[in-house]
Motif scaffolding. Structure first.
Motif, PDB file in Angstrom:
ATOM      1  N   ALA A  54       5.945  -6.980  -2.016  1.00 37.56           N
ATOM      2  CA  ALA A  54       6.487  -5.918  -2.879  1.00 37.56           C
ATOM      3  C   ALA A  54       5.390  -4.948  -3.287  1.00 37.56           C
ATOM      4  O   ALA A  54       5.605  -3.725  -3.338  1.00 37.56           O
ATOM      5  CB  ALA A  54       7.142  -6.529  -4.111  1.00 37.56           C
ATOM      6  N   ASN A  55       4.212  -5.462  -3.556  1.00 34.84           N
ATOM      7  CA  ASN A  55       3.079  -4.609  -3.929  1.00 34.84           C
ATOM      8  C   ASN A  55       2.696  -3.691  -2.764  1.00 34.84           C
ATOM      9  O   ASN A  55       2.422  -2.505  -2.958  1.00 34.84           O
ATOM     10  CB  ASN A  55       1.895  -5.477  -4.354  1.00 34.84           C
ATOM     11  CG  ASN A  55       0.799  -4.681  -5.000  1.00 34.84           C
ATOM     12  OD1 ASN A  55       1.018  -3.597  -5.526  1.00 34.84           O
ATOM     13  ND2 ASN A  55      -0.409  -5.214  -4.969  1.00 34.84           N
ATOM     14  N   SER A  56       2.709  -4.238  -1.571  1.00 35.43           N
ATOM     15  CA  SER A  56       2.403  -3.436  -0.386  1.00 35.43           C
ATOM     16  C   SER A  56       3.455  -2.347  -0.175  1.00 35.43           C
ATOM     17  O   SER A  56       3.130  -1.196   0.129  1.00 35.43           O
ATOM     18  CB  SER A  56       2.333  -4.338   0.848  1.00 35.43           C
ATOM     19  OG  SER A  56       2.150  -3.584   2.011  1.00 35.43           O
ATOM     20  N   SER A  57       4.715  -2.713  -0.356  1.00 34.42           N
ATOM     21  CA  SER A  57       5.800  -1.728  -0.214  1.00 34.42           C
ATOM     22  C   SER A  57       5.676  -0.631  -1.258  1.00 34.42           C
ATOM     23  O   SER A  57       5.909   0.545  -0.965  1.00 34.42           O
ATOM     24  CB  SER A  57       7.158  -2.413  -0.339  1.00 34.42           C
ATOM     25  OG  SER A  57       7.354  -3.311   0.720  1.00 34.42           O
ATOM     26  N   ALA A  58       5.311  -1.014  -2.466  1.00 33.84           N
ATOM     27  CA  ALA A  58       5.142  -0.016  -3.534  1.00 33.84           C
ATOM     28  C   ALA A  58       3.997   0.940  -3.190  1.00 33.84           C
ATOM     29  O   ALA A  58       4.090   2.150  -3.439  1.00 33.84           O
ATOM     30  CB  ALA A  58       4.881  -0.704  -4.859  1.00 33.84           C
ATOM     31  N   GLY A  59       2.929   0.416  -2.617  1.00 34.00           N
ATOM     32  CA  GLY A  59       1.815   1.268  -2.201  1.00 34.00           C
ATOM     33  C   GLY A  59       2.241   2.251  -1.116  1.00 34.00           C
ATOM     34  O   GLY A  59       1.886   3.437  -1.166  1.00 34.00           O
ATOM     35  N   SER A  60       3.017   1.770  -0.165  1.00 35.45           N
ATOM     36  CA  SER A  60       3.513   2.656   0.901  1.00 35.45           C
ATOM     37  C   SER A  60       4.441   3.728   0.334  1.00 35.45           C
ATOM     38  O   SER A  60       4.381   4.891   0.746  1.00 35.45           O
ATOM     39  CB  SER A  60       4.256   1.839   1.957  1.00 35.45           C
ATOM     40  OG  SER A  60       3.385   0.943   2.589  1.00 35.45           O
ATOM     41  N   ALA A  61       5.284   3.332  -0.602  1.00 30.92           N
ATOM     42  CA  ALA A  61       6.189   4.302  -1.222  1.00 30.92           C
ATOM     43  C   ALA A  61       5.400   5.349  -2.007  1.00 30.92           C
ATOM     44  O   ALA A  61       5.751   6.539  -1.999  1.00 30.92           O
ATOM     45  CB  ALA A  61       7.172   3.593  -2.145  1.00 30.92           C
ATOM     46  N   GLY A  62       4.340   4.933  -2.654  1.00 27.82           N
ATOM     47  CA  GLY A  62       3.490   5.880  -3.384  1.00 27.82           C
ATOM     48  C   GLY A  62       2.835   6.882  -2.453  1.00 27.82           C
ATOM     49  O   GLY A  62       2.761   8.076  -2.765  1.00 27.82           O
ATOM     50  N   GLN A  63       2.388   6.409  -1.296  1.00 31.77           N
ATOM     51  CA  GLN A  63       1.785   7.315  -0.322  1.00 31.77           C
ATOM     52  C   GLN A  63       2.821   8.301   0.227  1.00 31.77           C
ATOM     53  O   GLN A  63       2.530   9.489   0.414  1.00 31.77           O
ATOM     54  CB  GLN A  63       1.159   6.516   0.821  1.00 31.77           C
ATOM     55  CG  GLN A  63      -0.086   5.746   0.411  1.00 31.77           C
ATOM     56  CD  GLN A  63      -0.608   4.858   1.525  1.00 31.77           C
ATOM     57  OE1 GLN A  63       0.038   4.668   2.541  1.00 31.77           O
ATOM     58  NE2 GLN A  63      -1.793   4.302   1.311  1.00 31.77           N
ATOM     59  N   ALA A  68       5.171  13.785   0.259  1.00 30.41           N
ATOM     60  CA  ALA A  68       6.314  14.664  -0.014  1.00 30.41           C
ATOM     61  C   ALA A  68       5.952  15.714  -1.060  1.00 30.41           C
ATOM     62  O   ALA A  68       6.370  16.875  -0.956  1.00 30.41           O
ATOM     63  CB  ALA A  68       7.504  13.832  -0.487  1.00 30.41           C
ATOM     64  N   GLN A  69       5.172  15.323  -2.063  1.00 31.22           N
ATOM     65  CA  GLN A  69       4.746  16.281  -3.083  1.00 31.22           C
ATOM     66  C   GLN A  69       3.864  17.364  -2.475  1.00 31.22           C
ATOM     67  O   GLN A  69       3.994  18.536  -2.816  1.00 31.22           O
ATOM     68  CB  GLN A  69       3.998  15.564  -4.209  1.00 31.22           C
ATOM     69  CG  GLN A  69       3.567  16.468  -5.345  1.00 31.22           C
ATOM     70  CD  GLN A  69       4.746  17.082  -6.084  1.00 31.22           C
ATOM     71  OE1 GLN A  69       5.675  16.400  -6.436  1.00 31.22           O
ATOM     72  NE2 GLN A  69       4.697  18.385  -6.300  1.00 31.22           N
ATOM     73  N   ASN A  70       2.975  16.980  -1.569  1.00 31.53           N
ATOM     74  CA  ASN A  70       2.115  17.968  -0.902  1.00 31.53           C
ATOM     75  C   ASN A  70       2.956  18.959  -0.084  1.00 31.53           C
ATOM     76  O   ASN A  70       2.693  20.167  -0.103  1.00 31.53           O
ATOM     77  CB  ASN A  70       1.100  17.265  -0.004  1.00 31.53           C
ATOM     78  CG  ASN A  70       0.019  16.566  -0.797  1.00 31.53           C
ATOM     79  OD1 ASN A  70      -0.216  16.896  -1.956  1.00 31.53           O
ATOM     80  ND2 ASN A  70      -0.632  15.591  -0.193  1.00 31.53           N
TER      81      ASN A  70
END
Length: 103
Positions: A54-63, A68-70
């Motif tokens: 879950a932590n890894s998935s959250a990191g990927s989602a953050g990236q 998307a923001q850029n």
């Protein structure tokens, strides 16, 4: 007095003897507890693995969110530049119209 000591000794031997008989159920309880502890350890390990995933998935989602923001920032910048160009063109047309009307 000797009879009291003999009776006490016999009672002590019987108490110790009956205590030894109770060890077998305790051993069974200990074995049961050991199996429960090993099962719980497996559950804890599985929970740790799930948390790491879950932590890894959250990191990927953050990236992905950052990317998307850029992209959104670049689109906003392009839209603002386009609006400035449109405003400049409209201003030129207004000046030309006013110039032709004043003649």
């Amino acid at each position: 007095m000797m009879n009291v000591v003999k009776v006490g000794a016999v009672a002590a031997v019987l108490a110790l003897g009956s205590g030894c008989v109770d060890i077998k159920p305790l051993e069974a309880d200990i074995a049961s507890l050991k199996s429960q502890v090993s099962k719980l350890q497996g559950d804890v390990d599985a929970a740790k693995a799930s948390a790491a995933q879950a932590n890894s998935s959250a990191g990927s989602a953050g990236q992905a969110a950052s990317a998307a923001q850029n992209t959104a920032n670049q689109a906003l910048s392009a839209a603002q530049a386009s609006q400035q160009c449109c405003d400049a063109t409209n201003e030129k047309i207004d000046r030309m119209f006013k110039k032709s009307m004043s003649k």
